[in-house]
Design an enzyme around this catalytic site. Structure first.
Site, mmCIF file in Angstrom:
data_model
loop_
_atom_site.group_PDB
_atom_site.id
_atom_site.type_symbol
_atom_site.label_atom_id
_atom_site.label_comp_id
_atom_site.label_asym_id
_atom_site.label_seq_id
_atom_site.Cartn_x
_atom_site.Cartn_y
_atom_site.Cartn_z
ATOM 1 C CG HIS A 225 4.821 -14.521 2.881
ATOM 2 N ND1 HIS A 225 5.332 -13.730 3.894
ATOM 3 C CD2 HIS A 225 3.832 -15.260 3.453
ATOM 4 C CE1 HIS A 225 4.686 -13.984 5.018
ATOM 5 N NE2 HIS A 225 3.780 -14.898 4.792
ATOM 6 C CE LYS A 227 1.145 -11.412 3.768
ATOM 7 N NZ LYS A 227 2.368 -12.023 4.353
ATOM 8 C CG ASP A 232 -5.461 5.822 -9.521
ATOM 9 O OD1 ASP A 232 -5.833 4.889 -10.261
ATOM 10 O OD2 ASP A 232 -6.261 6.579 -8.937
ATOM 11 C CG HIS A 409 0.436 -12.271 10.940
ATOM 12 N ND1 HIS A 409 0.352 -11.624 9.722
ATOM 13 C CD2 HIS A 409 0.850 -13.525 10.659
ATOM 14 C CE1 HIS A 409 0.673 -12.456 8.745
ATOM 15 N NE2 HIS A 409 0.992 -13.618 9.283
ATOM 16 C CE LYS A 411 4.101 -11.052 8.327
ATOM 17 N NZ LYS A 411 4.016 -12.221 9.125
ATOM 18 C CG ASP A 416 19.859 2.786 17.767
ATOM 19 O OD1 ASP A 416 19.745 2.008 18.729
ATOM 20 O OD2 ASP A 416 20.840 2.797 16.991
#
Length: 491
Positions: A225, A227, A232, A409, A411, A416
């Site tokens: 999952h 991404k 370089d 979508h 995450k 704080d």
């Protein structure tokens, strides 16, 4: 003939009982979460043959079985050695950089559980839409001189997918090393023509766990999952954005909100290592010329002059191949150590009891906890599963915000206003226990303030759930939530 079918059906039933009992004994002996264990035992007993097949595809714990192996991966062995040296260096809290001393327990935990080096970076840039992130990724690829390593869970043969295909082909023909990795399930619609065009241009194609409906590997659990984009060895991207049209234009939603990060600095080494370890799993071979892929290697572990403009970051990779559920443990520690407030954004909220209790206890102890989830999800079952937790969150004092203007979508956690966590992992069992995920812990007030500023801005697109109104929702919705909750340990 009737007697034959009676004997045949009785034999099949007896055989199912034997298989189910054997599988249940194996499952119980593995000492897994008792709720999940009982759920799977009931499924196998009540659904002849189907239950056993479902467990085979969806329920096995590869972390305990050690089926995914990284033995022989030189990058992992080297990283472990660097982490041991850093742990020794940080044995005294005063040896940590001043900016991260308040979070020393989390830093040490991430070093031990995820072999996640604490690294300073020159810049961190945060994007709040797929359009922004994909455009920035494309710009970075255009500027590549040596290599491009692109990894996506979902890669579609659509307008955006073909745009990136053409861009990778262009760079490969210009002499840049190009490697493209996608998950076998998330990239199952690509087609031979799409992949052949890339291969003929010299792009290395890496299909992680190819999708086969009736054969190993399981089709839902243990997907990659992550991404990741590394250019370089100096510029890295990670977050929630996949390569598909809906991430750029919203698809069926008015808007597709997401959060992605661009990092320039030594933390890119960890993203590179994650990519190359997944490549090692696919091909079972290491790349040579380590300095080419790790240009910051000589800087790791060395103290530098304190600089408030440095962004200290830890990159955590977690999956069935790791010894610990490192991202879940990171979430838990961050939540339990919060003192003032916690902002959480996740598209799917189906947490383990550990994370759920941490959130509720934090709220009941006086910490201001706000959770932003979509009002409508792209997956109906997970949507009802998510909604099944709202009542007890409200009871604990958690502020639940339903994002209405499209699909969020992202995450993200912000703690704080001092540091934030951004990556690919949803706050659900599948991400935290079964999938290969990557996330970043960014110890920066500046980045946390950016995240929290966006959170507060997005509140105008949300409905704040009130206890009274939630209790008056339609009865059939409550029934759907109850059904989804029954299978939530399996989601």
């Amino acid at each position: 003939m009737a007697v034959f079918w009676q004997i045949f059906s009785s034999t099949l039933y007896l055989l199912n009982i034997i298989i189910a009992v054997y599988a249940s004994i194996v499952l119980i002996s593995s000492k897994r979460d008792p709720v999940k264990t009982l759920s799977w035992v009931m499924v196998m007993m009540l659904l002849p043959y189907v239950g056993v097949i479902m467990y085979f595809f969806f329920g096995r714990n590869f972390r305990k079985d050690k089926i995914f192996s990284r033995k022989g991966a030189k990058d992992l062995a080297y990283r472990k050695e660097l982490c041991r040296e850093m742990l020794s260096q940080f044995s005294s809290r005063d040896n940590l950089p001043e900016e991260v001393r308040p979070f020393n327990k989390l830093v040490i935990q991430n070093l031990r559980c995820a072999y996640s080096l604490l690294s300073p970076n020159d810049s961190v840039e945060i994007y709040f839409s797929g359009k922004e992130a994909l455009s920035a990724m494309a710009d970075a690829i255009r500027g590549a001189r040596e290599h491009v390593h692109l990894q996506s869970f979902i890669l579609e043969n659509d307008k955006v997918g073909n745009y990136f295909k053409d861009l990778l082909i262009e760079k490969a023909r210009a002499g840049v090393e190009v490697r493209l990795m996608f998950d076998g399930f998330g990239g199952r619609h690509l087609g031979k023509r799409y992949l052949s065009a890339l291969k003929s241009a010299g792009v290395e194609i890496l299909n992680f766990s190819p999708f086969r409906l009736f054969f190993l590997p399981p089709i839902v659990n243990y997907r990659n999952h992550r991404k990741i984009l590394v250019v370089d060895g100096k510029i890295g991207f990670l977050g929630g954005v996949n390569i598909a049209d809906r991430y750029f234009n919203g698809g069926e939603f008015p808007e597709w909100r997401d959060t992605h990060v661009r990092i320039e600095g030594t933390s890119v080494m960890a993203l590179q290592a994650s990519f190359l370890l997944d490549r090692f799993f696919i091909l079972n071979k290491n790349l040579r010329r380590r300095g080419r892929y790790y240009p910051y290697m000589d800087m790791i572990g060395k103290s530098d002059t304190p600089d408030t403009d440095r962004y200290y970051t830890q990159i955590l990779s977690s999956g069935p191949d790791s010894d610990w559920s490192a991202i879940m443990q990171c979430y838990f520690t961050a939540i339990t150590q919060a003192k003032d407030h916690i902002y959480i954004v996740t598209p799917y909220f189906i947490p383990s009891e550990t994370i759920l209790n941490a959130i509720k206890i934090a709220s009941m102890s006086g910490v201001d906890v706000s959770l932003m989830i979509p009002e409508r999800s792209d997956t109906w079952l997970t949507n009802w599963g998510t909604m099944s937790y709202v009542s007890e969150l409200l009871e604990a004092g958690v502020k639940v915000c339903l994002f209405k203007k499209g699909f969020n979508h992202s995450k993200v956690l912000s703690i704080d206003g001092e540091y934030c966590i951004i990556g690919s992992a949803n706050m659900d069992n599948r991400s935290l226990e079964h999938h290969f995920e990557v996330t970043s812990v960014i110890y920066s007030r500046e980045c946390a303030e950016i995240i929290e500023g966006r959170f507060r801005k997005d509140l105008s697109r949300c409905t704040l759930v009130s206890r009274a109104k939630w209790d008056r929702r339609k009865r059939r919705y409550k029934f759907y939530e109850s059904l989804a909750r029954l299978v939530s340990p399996l989601l």
